[in-house]
Enzyme design. Structure first.
Site, PDB file in Angstrom:
ATOM      1  CG  ASN A  85      -1.920   1.110   1.249  1.00 38.55           C
ATOM      2  OD1 ASN A  85      -2.592   1.370   0.260  1.00 38.55           O
ATOM      3  ND2 ASN A  85      -2.010   1.805   2.379  1.00 38.55           N
ATOM      4  N   GLY A  87       1.855   3.049  -2.725  1.00 35.65           N
ATOM      5  CA  GLY A  87       1.747   3.909  -3.900  1.00 35.65           C
ATOM      6  C   GLY A  87       0.701   4.995  -3.788  1.00 35.65           C
ATOM      7  CD  GLN A 161       7.624   0.894   0.569  1.00 36.75           C
ATOM      8  OE1 GLN A 161       6.511   1.076   0.133  1.00 36.75           O
ATOM      9  NE2 GLN A 161       8.595   0.407  -0.171  1.00 36.75           N
ATOM     10  CG  ASN A 219       1.101  -5.179  -6.541  1.00 39.41           C
ATOM     11  OD1 ASN A 219       1.988  -5.317  -5.701  1.00 39.41           O
ATOM     12  ND2 ASN A 219       1.339  -5.276  -7.842  1.00 39.41           N
ATOM     13  CE  LYS A 360      -0.234  -2.036 -11.613  1.00 38.86           C
ATOM     14  NZ  LYS A 360       0.304  -1.860 -10.237  1.00 38.86           N
TER      15      LYS A 360
END
Length: 472
Positions: A85, A87, A161, A219, A360
């Site tokens: 998560n 992006g 991250q 994703n 996308k």
């Protein structure tokens, strides 16, 4: 580089924050030194050693056995689901986490994920937790959003991250002179950071202490990535520590990473690693018939073992960028699937295309919002009235690029159950209940506008020029 990183660490005063930051800088330094080592050796992939994986390394999904209810419940009780998560929705013209974009029936990626896992838990009387790996770009907003699920009885955990320093291309030193700095001075280093970030956050050990053994990673924008009982059962019974879902490659997927055999082991090969003279070979559907969906099933104990032994040396992806001020920088990144080579019994499972439904672009969003799919407990299911199992090819022009523009150009979802191909360019709008079938091409030239009236049926049509119908 080590001195510059030490200077950054010394500026952090809070002991807890300093400890976490120092861990991140150590991870970055390890990645950086590997980058320098590979650069000095000028190691390249030996293309002659690249082989398509042998049949036992990629199993057809249809060959998997179905679990019995008792063993299924036992497997589910040991499962955790992790969504990548990190992006933002910037490529689709949105501000904030991509997971907050509405994709179907006013529900966001995150809403659909929560509903899926709630239903899974309810149906099987288990407590599968949801874990979100955020980045520093998405963390604050995501934590605010998930407050709305607090009353729903689902365990939702988050961790970040890593936050690595961008480095100048010429000097190979960090841009930032202080540990906070501007966001533009730092970057999230790709989803290959998952293993170390999960361990550094303490969450890996928490999951193991709670009796969790399996992790399903995917994703957040892949709407086909749901918990699959057959794959979970295979992970548990086969002894495999790492399973990658792959699916058959089409012309749209020629740049996607693929599984190969290399020097006697299984590897993920990304297009960035391919020597320029062999790129066309890599894109060949004949030689490389499958690609990585980034749906991964991993044994948690094996992750801890790999971390403890300091085995991780996934292939480094060098991402060259130019900042707004014209300065050239590089980001060192890794892909989570590249870790497959470090796990025992690792293999691929060739799954149906329905398990790979990424959003996308607004062209993807067009398919999801149409009548091609319906929702069942948060899961996207293809409409049974669709005669073909494949999805139509859709290409929407720049006027549709941003989500807000896309939504404003459709008065209602189109009907596309019999559509094969759609291309739309220019200033085009659609009314309610428009039916598109066969091959439809709509081109509004510069300065022209085309309004497709409500109730229109376009079958194998090319529409161009000007078309405006005004309400009276």
């Amino acid at each position: 580089m080590r001195n510059e990183l030490n200077k950054l660490v010394e500026q952090v005063k809070d002991p807890e924050i300093k400890k976490r930051f120092e861990l991140e800088m150590d991870c970055f330094y390890h990645l950086f030194t590997r980058f320098l080592h590979e650069k000095s050796k000028r190691q390249k992939l030996d293309w002659d050693q690249v082989q398509s994986p042998s049949p036992e390394l990629v199993i057809p999904y249809k060959n998997l056995s179905q679990p019995d209810p008792q063993s299924l419940k036992q497997c589910l009780s040991k499962l955790a689901v992790l969504k990548l998560n990190g992006g933002l929705g910037t490529t689709m013209g949105m501000v904030g986490p991509k997971s907050a974009i509405e994709v179907k029936d006013s529900m966001t990626f995150l809403d659909l994920t929560v509903r899926q896992i709630e239903y899974l838990n309810h149906q099987n009387d288990v407590e599968v937790p949801l874990i979100l790996m955020n980045s520093f770009n998405t963390d604050v907003e995501t934590k605010r959003i998930i407050q709305k699920y607090r009353s729903q009885g689902l365990s939702i955990m988050t961790f970040n991250q890593s936050r690595f320093p961008r480095i100048k291309k010429e000097s190979l030193l960090p841009i930032s002179q202080d540990p906070v700095g501007q966001n533009a001075d730092w970057y999230p280093p790709g989803h290959g950071d998952l293993f170390e970030a999960l361990a550094n956050s303490g969450l890996l050990d928490t999951l193991l202490a709670e009796g969790k053994e399996y992790l399903f990673v995917s994703n957040i924008d892949n709407l086909g990535a749901t918990v699959d009982m057959n794959i979970l059962q295979h992970l548990a019974s086969s002894g495999s520590e790492f399973i990658m879902e792959v699916t058959d490659k089409t012309k749209a997927d020629v740049k996607g990473g693929t599984l190969i055999e290399y020097e006697g082991g299984i590897r993920l090969l990304e297009i960035a690693q391919v020597p320029p003279e062999h790129v066309e070979d890599f894109k060949s559907v004949k030689k490389f018939k499958i690609f990585n969906t980034n749906n991964l099933w991993i044994n948690l104990k094996a992750i801890r073992e790999v971390i403890n032994q300091n085995k991780l040396d996934m292939e480094i992806i060098v991402n060259n960028k130019t900042l707004d001020n014209g300065e050239k920088i590089i980001q060192l990144e890794t892909a989570v699937g590249a870790a497959i080579k470090h796990f025992n019994g690792a293999l691929g499972i060739n799954v149906p295309r329905s398990r790979f439904l990424p959003v996308k672009s607004t062209s993807d969003l067009f398919l999801i919002t149409s009548d091609l799919y319906k929702l069942e407990h948060g899961n996207l299911v293809m409409n049974p009235k669709r005669a073909f199992g494949t999805t139509p090819f859709v290409k929407l022009g720049d006027h549709f690029k941003k989500t807000s523009n896309f939504l404003s150009r459709f008065a209602g979802p189109p009907h596309i159950l019999e559509l094969d191909h759609l291309t739309v360019t220019g200033d085009v709008t659609f009314g309610h209940d428009v039916v598109l079938s066969g091959t439809v091409i709509i081109v509004a030239n510069h300065g022209s506008r085309i309004d497709i009236p409500s109730g229109s049926i376009l079958h194998d049509k090319v529409v161009s020029g000007n078309l405006r119908i005004l309400d009276h």
